[in-house]
Enzyme design. Structure first.
Site, mmCIF file in Angstrom:
data_model
loop_
_atom_site.group_PDB
_atom_site.id
_atom_site.type_symbol
_atom_site.label_atom_id
_atom_site.label_comp_id
_atom_site.label_asym_id
_atom_site.label_seq_id
_atom_site.Cartn_x
_atom_site.Cartn_y
_atom_site.Cartn_z
ATOM 1 N N LYS A 86 -9.249 42.148 46.291
ATOM 2 C CA LYS A 86 -10.137 42.990 47.114
ATOM 3 C C LYS A 86 -11.166 42.133 47.850
ATOM 4 O O LYS A 86 -11.355 42.283 49.049
ATOM 5 C CB LYS A 86 -10.871 43.996 46.215
ATOM 6 C CG LYS A 86 -12.041 44.683 46.895
ATOM 7 C CD LYS A 86 -12.737 45.663 45.998
ATOM 8 C CE LYS A 86 -13.821 45.113 45.111
ATOM 9 N NZ LYS A 86 -15.109 44.790 45.767
ATOM 10 N N ASN A 87 -11.811 41.223 47.122
ATOM 11 C CA ASN A 87 -12.924 40.487 47.725
ATOM 12 C C ASN A 87 -12.479 39.352 48.644
ATOM 13 O O ASN A 87 -13.310 38.680 49.246
ATOM 14 C CB ASN A 87 -13.877 39.979 46.640
ATOM 15 C CG ASN A 87 -14.656 41.124 46.017
ATOM 16 O OD1 ASN A 87 -14.664 42.232 46.560
ATOM 17 N ND2 ASN A 87 -15.298 40.866 44.887
ATOM 18 N N ARG A 145 -20.842 48.566 50.732
ATOM 19 C CA ARG A 145 -21.790 47.603 51.298
ATOM 20 C C ARG A 145 -21.081 46.405 51.951
ATOM 21 O O ARG A 145 -21.618 45.791 52.867
ATOM 22 C CB ARG A 145 -22.812 47.163 50.265
ATOM 23 C CG ARG A 145 -22.302 46.284 49.206
ATOM 24 C CD ARG A 145 -23.418 45.796 48.327
ATOM 25 N NE ARG A 145 -24.570 45.303 49.060
ATOM 26 C CZ ARG A 145 -24.629 44.153 49.701
ATOM 27 N NH1 ARG A 145 -23.582 43.354 49.723
ATOM 28 N NH2 ARG A 145 -25.727 43.772 50.314
ATOM 29 N N CYS A 172 -27.387 49.359 45.404
ATOM 30 C CA CYS A 172 -26.299 50.069 44.740
ATOM 31 C C CYS A 172 -26.584 50.048 43.244
ATOM 32 O O CYS A 172 -27.612 49.528 42.812
ATOM 33 C CB CYS A 172 -24.943 49.482 45.087
ATOM 34 S SG CYS A 172 -24.598 47.937 44.276
ATOM 35 N N ILE A 225 -26.849 37.105 37.927
ATOM 36 C CA ILE A 225 -26.597 37.332 39.365
ATOM 37 C C ILE A 225 -27.230 38.641 39.850
ATOM 38 O O ILE A 225 -27.913 38.661 40.874
ATOM 39 C CB ILE A 225 -25.078 37.353 39.670
ATOM 40 C CG1 ILE A 225 -24.384 36.100 39.106
ATOM 41 C CG2 ILE A 225 -24.820 37.501 41.173
ATOM 42 C CD1 ILE A 225 -24.703 34.807 39.789
ATOM 43 N N ARG A 260 -11.864 51.913 43.870
ATOM 44 C CA ARG A 260 -12.352 50.970 44.881
ATOM 45 C C ARG A 260 -11.709 49.598 44.711
ATOM 46 O O ARG A 260 -11.599 48.846 45.682
ATOM 47 C CB ARG A 260 -13.873 50.806 44.760
ATOM 48 C CG ARG A 260 -14.667 52.011 45.227
ATOM 49 C CD ARG A 260 -16.133 51.674 45.287
ATOM 50 N NE ARG A 260 -16.286 50.313 45.752
ATOM 51 C CZ ARG A 260 -17.170 49.432 45.269
ATOM 52 N NH1 ARG A 260 -17.999 49.779 44.314
ATOM 53 N NH2 ARG A 260 -17.228 48.215 45.749
HETATM 54 N N1 EPU Z 1 -28.662 37.813 47.648
HETATM 55 C C1 EPU Z 1 -29.901 37.745 48.275
HETATM 56 N N2 EPU Z 1 -29.923 37.847 49.643
HETATM 57 C C2 EPU Z 1 -28.801 37.995 50.388
HETATM 58 C C3 EPU Z 1 -27.547 38.037 49.743
HETATM 59 C C4 EPU Z 1 -27.512 37.945 48.371
HETATM 60 O O1 EPU Z 1 -30.927 37.621 47.623
HETATM 61 O O2 EPU Z 1 -28.907 38.061 51.602
HETATM 62 C C5 EPU Z 1 -28.603 37.695 46.176
HETATM 63 C C6 EPU Z 1 -28.032 38.947 45.518
HETATM 64 O O3 EPU Z 1 -29.010 39.929 45.322
HETATM 65 C C7 EPU Z 1 -27.480 38.402 44.229
HETATM 66 C C8 EPU Z 1 -26.990 36.999 44.628
HETATM 67 O O4 EPU Z 1 -27.640 36.710 45.860
HETATM 68 O O5 EPU Z 1 -28.510 38.263 43.303
HETATM 69 C C9 EPU Z 1 -25.502 36.859 44.836
HETATM 70 O O6 EPU Z 1 -25.046 37.900 45.646
HETATM 71 P P1 EPU Z 1 -23.858 37.709 46.678
HETATM 72 O O7 EPU Z 1 -24.395 37.803 48.049
HETATM 73 O O8 EPU Z 1 -23.075 36.503 46.313
HETATM 74 O O9 EPU Z 1 -22.984 39.011 46.394
HETATM 75 P P2 EPU Z 1 -22.134 39.773 47.475
HETATM 76 O O10 EPU Z 1 -21.631 38.832 48.468
HETATM 77 O O11 EPU Z 1 -22.901 40.953 47.936
HETATM 78 C C10 EPU Z 1 -19.831 39.485 46.279
HETATM 79 C C11 EPU Z 1 -18.761 40.388 45.773
HETATM 80 C C12 EPU Z 1 -19.263 41.102 44.519
HETATM 81 C C13 EPU Z 1 -19.623 40.037 43.481
HETATM 82 C C14 EPU Z 1 -20.663 39.066 44.063
HETATM 83 C C15 EPU Z 1 -21.009 37.923 43.132
HETATM 84 C C16 EPU Z 1 -17.557 40.972 47.756
HETATM 85 C C17 EPU Z 1 -17.172 42.003 48.737
HETATM 86 N N3 EPU Z 1 -18.399 41.341 46.802
HETATM 87 O O12 EPU Z 1 -20.949 40.321 46.580
HETATM 88 O O13 EPU Z 1 -18.184 41.883 44.031
HETATM 89 O O14 EPU Z 1 -20.148 40.649 42.333
HETATM 90 O O15 EPU Z 1 -20.164 38.519 45.294
HETATM 91 O O16 EPU Z 1 -19.867 37.212 42.805
HETATM 92 O O17 EPU Z 1 -17.080 39.856 47.811
HETATM 93 C C18 EPU Z 1 -17.175 43.685 42.891
HETATM 94 O O18 EPU Z 1 -16.086 43.315 43.358
HETATM 95 O O19 EPU Z 1 -17.272 44.567 41.993
HETATM 96 C C19 EPU Z 1 -18.400 43.089 43.400
HETATM 97 C C20 EPU Z 1 -19.601 43.634 43.225
#
Ligand code: EPU
Length: 425
Positions: free
Chosen positions: A22-23, A92, A116, A332, A404
């Site tokens: 998915k990701n 998101r 979320c 995280i 999802r």
């Molecule tokens: N963060 C910030 N600012 C930003 C972006 C992120 O402070 O602009 C912080 C977040 O709050 C968090 C950390 O950085 O504390 C890491 O977040 P990240 O941005 O890496 O998460 P994401 O890109 O929103 C993806 C996956 C998630 C997975 C996380 C961590 C996708 C679509 N989603 O989310 O997947 O948990 O990386 O590995 O790739 C899931 O599949 O259930 C899922 C939640």
């Protein structure tokens, strides 16, 4: 609303084929917006989230056709730059269209995703990076409106912390920028490597795949992609844990064992036998041993290649069946223990203090089935694992969360010998 029922206590055995990730599918689908023409994506899972992103992309002017796991996306007529709140609020990851839209059209207006169940989930790093590439970002009325005159301009961008979708968004923005962009402290998840491969195939110039420093030499245009989505390491890990939690022995096939280094080490440390092949992983117990013989093991979630936050809840369900106590530290996301209260309804013993949960394994006593509520995707899969291992019946509500991210969940679990079914009410 659909509910999932599980008659627990049956050991899972046999093999299960892992779907595309998915990701990885989400950013690769978004990346098709970068170039006009027909893109072919293979091994694309058919999930609620991939369908949601297709709806977003249709709003933007793309069209698509699915044939089995092959998705063809025609991005020729992408002319709308707005991703509406109605769709973005349901997923998101829709924010992944931001980078490619600005790069292709010079404008993107995307609803801010909001928080979320698992945390605030800001997008400040995505926005900061686009500004450093020369875009003007205005945030008003719940939208982020990004504009650039002509092309984005390459720059050096340092992430405060490695963000997965942040890295993906800026990578997609930078491939069409003028000059060179360096992304420092970039995330290194395998899904980003998959995106790099797709972009390279489209004619992008990127160095540093799989490292925390990506160097992108912008090009003027890209051609359509033909790329396969990597196997879902989180789905693979979830099934390995499920098989272990039921005392079974089984194999996840069509996966990449190197993508799960931390989980496999932790599973071995609990006393399980893990065998890795080129494209499969098997889990089993030593002769004469069962679930109650598993040792509790601590985990701390970390960016890749550390232990994945997306496998924290599932491991907690396993630990609640083992012997001893396990400290689970979630570094995280600030609110990723929503499954704890539900696991407690099934007799798990878990204490939370801040970002740490201490699980006291039930050993011989095990878990018992109960009605429980799914709160987010991975929390839900931990309830499925607990339900499969528990004695008696478990009823899981709000299973749209599971849909999802887990393709054909009921069929796959049934194929492993589980008694599980869905009912609509
Ligand atoms: N963060 C910030 N600012 C930003 C972006 C992120 O402070 O602009 C912080 C977040 O709050 C968090 C950390 O950085 O504390 C890491 O977040 P990240 O941005 O890496 O998460 P994401 O890109 O929103 C993806 C996956 C998630 C997975 C996380 C961590 C996708 C679509 N989603 O989310 O997947 O948990 O990386 O590995 O790739 C899931 O599949 O259930 C899922 C939640």
């Amino acid at each position: 609303m659909d509910k999932l029922f599980i008659e627990g206590g049956k050991s899972l055995n046999g093999s299960v084929k892992i779907s595309g990730a998915k990701n990885a599918a989400l950013p690769l689908m978004a990346a098709t917006l970068l170039a006009p023409g027909k893109h072919v994506l293979r091994n694309v899972p058919d999930l609620r989230d991939t369908r949601t992103l297709l709806k977003v992309m249709e709003e933007l002017g793309a069209t698509s056709e699915r044939n089995g796991d092959v998705l063809t996306i025609d991005a020729t007529h992408v002319n709308n730059y707005e991703a509406s709140y109605e769709l973005v609020r349901t997923m998101r990851a829709s924010v992944l269209v931001l980078g490619p839209l600005v790069a292709r059209l010079g404008r993107a207006r995307v609803s801010r995703p909001g928080g979320c169940a698992i945390g605030d989930r800001p997008i400040n790093l995505h926005v900061m990076g686009l500004e450093q590439l020369g875009a003007t970002c205005i945030q008003e009325s719940g939208y982020v409106d990004v504009k650039v005159d002509g092309r984005l301009t390459g720059n050096t961008i340092h992430f405060d912390l490695p963000s997965v979708t942040g890295t993906e968004n800026l990578l997609m923005a930078a491939v069409l920028a003028s000059g060179t962009t360096i992304l420092k402290n970039a995330a290194k998840e395998p899904e980003i490597g998959n995106l790099v491969d797709m972009l390279l195939g489209m004619g992008a110039k990127i160095e540093g795949r799989d490292t925390d420093e990506l160097i992108i030499h912008g090009v003027e245009e890209l051609s359509p992609a033909d790329c396969a989505i990597i196997p879902d390491r989180i789905e693979a890990g979830t099934y390995l844990i499920a098989i272990a939690a039921t005392g079974g022995a089984g194999t996840v096939t069509n996966c990449i064992p190197e993508h799960l280094p931390a989980l496999l080490n932790k599973l071995r440390a609990t006393g399980l036998i893990i065998d890795e092949d080129e494209n499969s992983i098997s889990v089993s117990y030593p002769e004469g041993k069962g679930v109650a013989d598993l040792q509790c093991i601590d985990i701390q979630t970390m960016p890749y290649p550390g232990y994945a936050t997306d496998l924290q809840a599932q491991f907690m369900a396993l630990m609640s069946l083992a012997t001893g106590s396990a400290v689970i530290d979630e570094t995280i996301f600030e609110n990723r223990f929503m499954h704890v209260a539900e696991l407690e309804r099934m007799n798990a013993i878990i204490k939370i203090k801040g970002s740490t949960a201490v699980v006291t394994g039930k050993g011989e006593d095990g878990l018992v089935g109960a009605p429980v509520m799914a709160t987010d995707l991975r929390a839900s899969s931990s309830l499925v694992i607990a339900g499969l291992a528990a004695t008696g019946k478990t009823e899981i509500r709000r299973i749209y969360h599971l849909e999802r991210g887990y393709e054909k969940l009921v069929d796959k679990l049934t194929g492993l010998g589980a008694k599980v079914w869905k009912e609509s009410s």
